[in-house]
Design a protein around this motif. Sequence first.
Motif, mmCIF file in Angstrom:
data_model
loop_
_atom_site.group_PDB
_atom_site.id
_atom_site.type_symbol
_atom_site.label_atom_id
_atom_site.label_comp_id
_atom_site.label_asym_id
_atom_site.label_seq_id
_atom_site.Cartn_x
_atom_site.Cartn_y
_atom_site.Cartn_z
ATOM 1 N N ASP A 36 -6.086 4.942 2.545
ATOM 2 C CA ASP A 36 -5.009 5.603 3.292
ATOM 3 C C ASP A 36 -5.357 5.556 4.776
ATOM 4 O O ASP A 36 -6.153 6.349 5.268
ATOM 5 C CB ASP A 36 -4.864 7.053 2.815
ATOM 6 C CG ASP A 36 -3.681 7.747 3.469
ATOM 7 O OD1 ASP A 36 -3.079 7.164 4.400
ATOM 8 O OD2 ASP A 36 -3.351 8.873 3.054
ATOM 9 N N GLY B 23 2.881 7.026 -1.462
ATOM 10 C CA GLY B 23 1.630 7.767 -1.439
ATOM 11 C C GLY B 23 1.650 9.005 -0.566
ATOM 12 O O GLY B 23 0.752 9.835 -0.636
ATOM 13 N N GLN B 24 2.648 9.108 0.296
ATOM 14 C CA GLN B 24 2.749 10.270 1.185
ATOM 15 C C GLN B 24 3.915 11.128 0.726
ATOM 16 O O GLN B 24 5.070 10.843 1.043
ATOM 17 C CB GLN B 24 2.979 9.832 2.648
ATOM 18 C CG GLN B 24 2.057 8.733 3.149
ATOM 19 C CD GLN B 24 0.620 9.213 3.391
ATOM 20 O OE1 GLN B 24 0.264 10.361 3.106
ATOM 21 N NE2 GLN B 24 -0.214 8.322 3.919
ATOM 22 N N ASN C 268 0.854 -1.191 0.000
ATOM 23 C CA ASN C 268 0.000 0.000 0.000
ATOM 24 C C ASN C 268 0.887 1.237 0.000
ATOM 25 O O ASN C 268 1.592 1.499 0.977
ATOM 26 C CB ASN C 268 -0.896 -0.013 1.248
ATOM 27 C CG ASN C 268 -1.855 1.160 1.265
ATOM 28 O OD1 ASN C 268 -1.606 2.195 0.648
ATOM 29 N ND2 ASN C 268 -2.955 1.009 1.991
ATOM 30 N N ARG D 116 -8.419 15.373 4.447
ATOM 31 C CA ARG D 116 -7.849 15.183 3.107
ATOM 32 C C ARG D 116 -8.190 16.336 2.175
ATOM 33 O O ARG D 116 -7.383 16.768 1.390
ATOM 34 C CB ARG D 116 -8.340 13.858 2.530
ATOM 35 C CG ARG D 116 -7.465 13.392 1.386
ATOM 36 C CD ARG D 116 -7.605 11.909 1.151
ATOM 37 N NE ARG D 116 -7.212 11.164 2.321
ATOM 38 C CZ ARG D 116 -7.773 10.016 2.683
ATOM 39 N NH1 ARG D 116 -8.742 9.490 1.982
ATOM 40 N NH2 ARG D 116 -7.366 9.397 3.762
ATOM 41 N N PHE E 299 0.452 4.184 0.515
ATOM 42 C CA PHE E 299 0.248 5.159 1.590
ATOM 43 C C PHE E 299 1.026 4.801 2.856
ATOM 44 O O PHE E 299 1.099 5.583 3.788
ATOM 45 C CB PHE E 299 -1.241 5.310 1.897
ATOM 46 C CG PHE E 299 -1.987 5.974 0.780
ATOM 47 C CD1 PHE E 299 -1.721 7.297 0.434
ATOM 48 C CD2 PHE E 299 -2.935 5.279 0.036
ATOM 49 C CE1 PHE E 299 -2.394 7.913 -0.613
ATOM 50 C CE2 PHE E 299 -3.615 5.887 -1.006
ATOM 51 C CZ PHE E 299 -3.336 7.207 -1.338
ATOM 52 N N GLN E 300 1.608 3.588 2.888
ATOM 53 C CA GLN E 300 2.447 3.248 4.044
ATOM 54 C C GLN E 300 3.905 3.635 3.783
ATOM 55 O O GLN E 300 4.823 3.157 4.472
ATOM 56 C CB GLN E 300 2.332 1.752 4.389
ATOM 57 C CG GLN E 300 2.723 1.483 5.849
ATOM 58 C CD GLN E 300 2.652 0.008 6.229
ATOM 59 O OE1 GLN E 300 2.004 -0.798 5.559
ATOM 60 N NE2 GLN E 300 3.309 -0.351 7.318
ATOM 61 N N SER F 151 -5.383 6.801 -4.831
ATOM 62 C CA SER F 151 -6.575 6.792 -3.968
ATOM 63 C C SER F 151 -7.692 5.918 -4.535
ATOM 64 O O SER F 151 -8.608 5.527 -3.806
ATOM 65 C CB SER F 151 -7.084 8.217 -3.730
ATOM 66 O OG SER F 151 -7.359 8.822 -4.965
ATOM 67 N N TRP G 243 -3.309 6.199 7.112
ATOM 68 C CA TRP G 243 -2.314 6.945 7.880
ATOM 69 C C TRP G 243 -2.523 8.454 7.787
ATOM 70 O O TRP G 243 -1.621 9.226 8.047
ATOM 71 C CB TRP G 243 -0.902 6.569 7.397
ATOM 72 C CG TRP G 243 -0.612 5.123 7.617
ATOM 73 C CD1 TRP G 243 -0.072 4.577 8.749
ATOM 74 C CD2 TRP G 243 -0.853 4.038 6.712
ATOM 75 N NE1 TRP G 243 0.018 3.215 8.595
ATOM 76 C CE2 TRP G 243 -0.445 2.850 7.374
ATOM 77 C CE3 TRP G 243 -1.383 3.950 5.429
ATOM 78 C CZ2 TRP G 243 -0.548 1.592 6.770
ATOM 79 C CZ3 TRP G 243 -1.486 2.699 4.836
ATOM 80 C CH2 TRP G 243 -1.063 1.542 5.503
ATOM 81 N N TRP G 244 -3.697 8.861 7.388
ATOM 82 C CA TRP G 244 -3.977 10.288 7.216
ATOM 83 C C TRP G 244 -5.382 10.539 7.759
ATOM 84 O O TRP G 244 -6.282 9.754 7.486
ATOM 85 C CB TRP G 244 -3.911 10.648 5.727
ATOM 86 C CG TRP G 244 -3.914 12.120 5.471
ATOM 87 C CD1 TRP G 244 -4.964 12.882 5.081
ATOM 88 C CD2 TRP G 244 -2.810 13.008 5.594
ATOM 89 N NE1 TRP G 244 -4.596 14.191 4.959
ATOM 90 C CE2 TRP G 244 -3.266 14.298 5.269
ATOM 91 C CE3 TRP G 244 -1.468 12.847 5.970
ATOM 92 C CZ2 TRP G 244 -2.440 15.420 5.297
ATOM 93 C CZ3 TRP G 244 -0.646 13.968 5.986
ATOM 94 C CH2 TRP G 244 -1.131 15.230 5.651
#
Lengths: 254, 284
Positions: free
Chosen positions: B259, B218-219, B112, B267, B114-115, B254, B261-262
């Motif tokens: 996600d 992703g971040q 993922n 968002r 976003f990690q 997305s 972690w947000w």
Amino acid sequence: MDLAGSSARVWSLGSGDAVGYLAGIGGLPRWPQVLDQLATQRRVVAPSLPGFPGGAVFRQLDSQLDWLLAARDLLVASGLEGADLVGVSIGAALAADVAAVWPGLVRRLVLISPLGVFDERQPTADIFAQPPGQLGRLLCADGTRFDEHVTVADGGDPVEWSVQSVRAMESAARLLWPLGDTGLASRLERIPCPALLLFGSDDRVLPAGMRDVFAQAIAGSRVQVVQRAGHLVDLDDPETVAGLILDHIDAAGH
Amino acid sequence: MDTCFAYGQNPSMLRDRYLEACELIKRAWSESQPFPFNGRFYKHRYVNIWPRPVQSPRPPIWVPGGGAPETWRMCGEQGYVYAALSYFGYETARGVLHGYWEEITRQGGERNPFQAGYLQLVGVAETRQEALYLYREPAEYFYDKCLHTNPRFAVPPGYATESAVRFRAGQRNAGNPVAQFTTTPTFEQILDRGYVVLGSPDEVAECLRGIAESLNVGQLMLLAHFGNMDRELTRYNMRLLAERVAPQLRDLFSDRWPDHWWPPNARLAPEVGGTAPRGPTVSA
């Protein structure tokens, strides 16, 4: 040798009464000439301190007491209880402490460029803050002596030798960070055995004034300065150092 | 440099101390009653924090990393974001993040994006020519004065784990770029190596999208102020980034990944108020 669930390398050569050898910064990645010299007359026993080449694990050692107990256990397990003991640099800091805390554990003591004491008025050099490639020049009068001592052996893995050197410096830092003050100063006066203090005339780590600090604190100790030698006197001039060590430990009639 | 040489912390104990601190903080966030903590390094009779976090059992945790395999492992096992804090461009971060995703795969985890986080210095202007003019001095200032470390103090013993030493040796032996704290790059090197991404909004967006997709990140942590940038230029950069670059990137990943972690309601936060800054002008 097994030691509290970890193994430690103990090098030995020669015959006769044992003399223990705790090496200095960098440890013993290879057999040093000074041990050959000592083995001509004694059985020299060189156990590796935790974290140094051949040494046991060290990351459980959080305090000076942990280190002291580890050093004492290592010496006893190496058959060095009651034997003569030589310590160099960081090895000398622990040798001095062991002799001070366990009377009778050490018969006659040789401290070569001992660390463990810090004096604001005459600070020791920061061995942990050296530009890359400059450590040899700091530790030996002839820097190539140290560089050759730690350079990868024929057939060795350069990366793993590099890791071994990094680990040895980390282990030294674990005991000595940030100043190299292990609290030894307050225990030096407890050392009951005859002590020889050896220093290099060109030591870039220990200021010359530190010789008196140790000499005055250890009753009956004797100071000798080896000319044209740096901090690791045993690497710079192994023959002279071995001769002085043997003179001292044989003085009682061995 | 700061933690070990300035504050005197023992570099050999830093990692274990850090891990124990993480456990203490997580317990403090999640326990409902005061408790004693008898750690190896931290000893507290009473742990009793206030205010308490909104999230239960805890807020998401992001961990900055420079290439220690132990940190990759910890982030995978604990569900933290691994943030590659590379000030040295995406080519340097590529090896680090590759190692991270390999570890996640080894653990049987999902890739993922976003990690994973990645830090990038960014300078946006109306045109690339304007960006080169505006951000050259701040970039040179940053890499010469803010990030440069005297080699004596760059690596206190124990600061880098043995695994990290092996990883970096492997990167060097493979000819891959590694972080260079001890040398000062020229402006051309700063651009060529991707230390700073400069250009028009569309150029920057395209470049960042390529970085995110190739690193599977992703971040994106976009550093819009660096070096000696003044307030006006910083606001100009941030506004272009927020209004003309970020909208082009919001769809990234997305549609395929959640996600975790947000904060979900942050968002698409409403625009922060205030007067619009004037953009700097470029002399021809």
